[in-house]
Design a protein around this motif. Sequence first.
Motif, PDB file in Angstrom:
ATOM      1  N   GLU A  38      32.125  41.905  33.944  1.00 39.15           N
ATOM      2  CA  GLU A  38      31.462  41.977  35.240  1.00 39.15           C
ATOM      3  C   GLU A  38      30.739  40.653  35.425  1.00 39.15           C
ATOM      4  O   GLU A  38      29.872  40.317  34.636  1.00 39.15           O
ATOM      5  N   TYR A  72      32.294  40.979  40.690  1.00 41.65           N
ATOM      6  CA  TYR A  72      33.670  41.440  40.543  1.00 41.65           C
ATOM      7  C   TYR A  72      33.843  41.943  39.124  1.00 41.65           C
ATOM      8  O   TYR A  72      33.063  41.620  38.233  1.00 41.65           O
ATOM      9  N   PHE A  85      38.764  43.626  40.436  1.00 37.20           N
ATOM     10  CA  PHE A  85      38.234  44.473  41.509  1.00 37.20           C
ATOM     11  C   PHE A  85      37.105  43.718  42.195  1.00 37.20           C
ATOM     12  O   PHE A  85      36.208  43.200  41.523  1.00 37.20           O
ATOM     13  N   VAL A  87      34.679  43.362  46.230  1.00 42.68           N
ATOM     14  CA  VAL A  87      34.351  43.921  47.543  1.00 42.68           C
ATOM     15  C   VAL A  87      34.760  42.882  48.580  1.00 42.68           C
ATOM     16  O   VAL A  87      34.257  41.760  48.572  1.00 42.68           O
ATOM     17  N   VAL A  93      36.676  48.116  48.641  1.00 43.31           N
ATOM     18  CA  VAL A  93      37.064  47.598  47.328  1.00 43.31           C
ATOM     19  C   VAL A  93      38.541  47.217  47.365  1.00 43.31           C
ATOM     20  O   VAL A  93      39.378  47.974  47.846  1.00 43.31           O
ATOM     21  N   HIS A  95      41.762  45.232  44.984  1.00 45.25           N
ATOM     22  CA  HIS A  95      42.129  44.851  43.622  1.00 45.25           C
ATOM     23  C   HIS A  95      43.432  44.070  43.635  1.00 45.25           C
ATOM     24  O   HIS A  95      44.210  44.118  44.580  1.00 45.25           O
ATOM     25  N   VAL A 116      31.502  50.046  51.018  1.00 49.62           N
ATOM     26  CA  VAL A 116      30.648  49.832  49.861  1.00 49.62           C
ATOM     27  C   VAL A 116      29.334  49.192  50.282  1.00 49.62           C
ATOM     28  O   VAL A 116      29.326  48.240  51.052  1.00 49.62           O
ATOM     29  N   VAL A 120      30.925  46.170  42.936  1.00 54.96           N
ATOM     30  CA  VAL A 120      31.758  46.933  42.011  1.00 54.96           C
ATOM     31  C   VAL A 120      31.156  46.859  40.607  1.00 54.96           C
ATOM     32  O   VAL A 120      30.710  45.811  40.170  1.00 54.96           O
ATOM     33  N   ILE A 132      35.851  52.661  37.758  1.00 56.53           N
ATOM     34  CA  ILE A 132      35.091  51.771  38.628  1.00 56.53           C
ATOM     35  C   ILE A 132      34.055  52.590  39.401  1.00 56.53           C
ATOM     36  O   ILE A 132      34.335  53.707  39.824  1.00 56.53           O
ATOM     37  N   VAL A 134      30.833  52.314  42.547  1.00 59.88           N
ATOM     38  CA  VAL A 134      30.193  51.561  43.618  1.00 59.88           C
ATOM     39  C   VAL A 134      29.093  52.412  44.232  1.00 59.88           C
ATOM     40  O   VAL A 134      29.066  53.624  44.070  1.00 59.88           O
ATOM     41  N   TRP A 154      38.532  57.935  45.616  1.00 61.36           N
ATOM     42  CA  TRP A 154      37.072  57.945  45.460  1.00 61.36           C
ATOM     43  C   TRP A 154      36.552  59.364  45.346  1.00 61.36           C
ATOM     44  O   TRP A 154      36.997  60.264  46.057  1.00 61.36           O
TER      45      TRP A 154
END
Length: 157
Positions: A38, A72, A85, A87, A93, A95, A116, A120, A132, A134, A154
């Motif tokens: 991240e 990310y 991944f 935003v 989101v 990818h 979002v 992420v 993942i 958010v 989601w």
Amino acid sequence: MERRFWKTVGGVVAAMALILATIPAATVLAGQDVVVKEVPVSAASIDSTGHCDFRRGVHVGRVLCGSHIWTYVDFQWSDGRWETFVVGTDAAVHHIWQRWNGDTEWSGWQTFGGRVYQGVRSLGSTTNRPRIAVAGGDFNGYCLNFDGRNWTGWYHC
């Protein structure tokens, strides 16, 4: 248990702030033979609209930038392929992934949709099953899992 965590600390914004405050600039999470990174987007690459270009292989996407909140996630599959991944500027989101280990062109950007509020995050994973998370546009926590064959879509977490 996770859903209770989001609610107990007073909502997603507080939960995300707590998580972000404890994560250094680049975090690597390992799970068996899986690596997840991240990483905050560099402030130097941000334009006046709060957007920046984000490149993977030959593909460039526009993403939301502007603070350490917009991160990310890079996920490495057990066969060595990477998946990223982000935003996007549409607050959804997106990818992109390597089609094989060492692929220099990558797949092209695809969206998971949604709206979002904050960036992420990875909630860790087991081999070949990334997870993942958010903060959604409604300030609730949402997660997305790969079940070994497909992405779940989601759900509240």
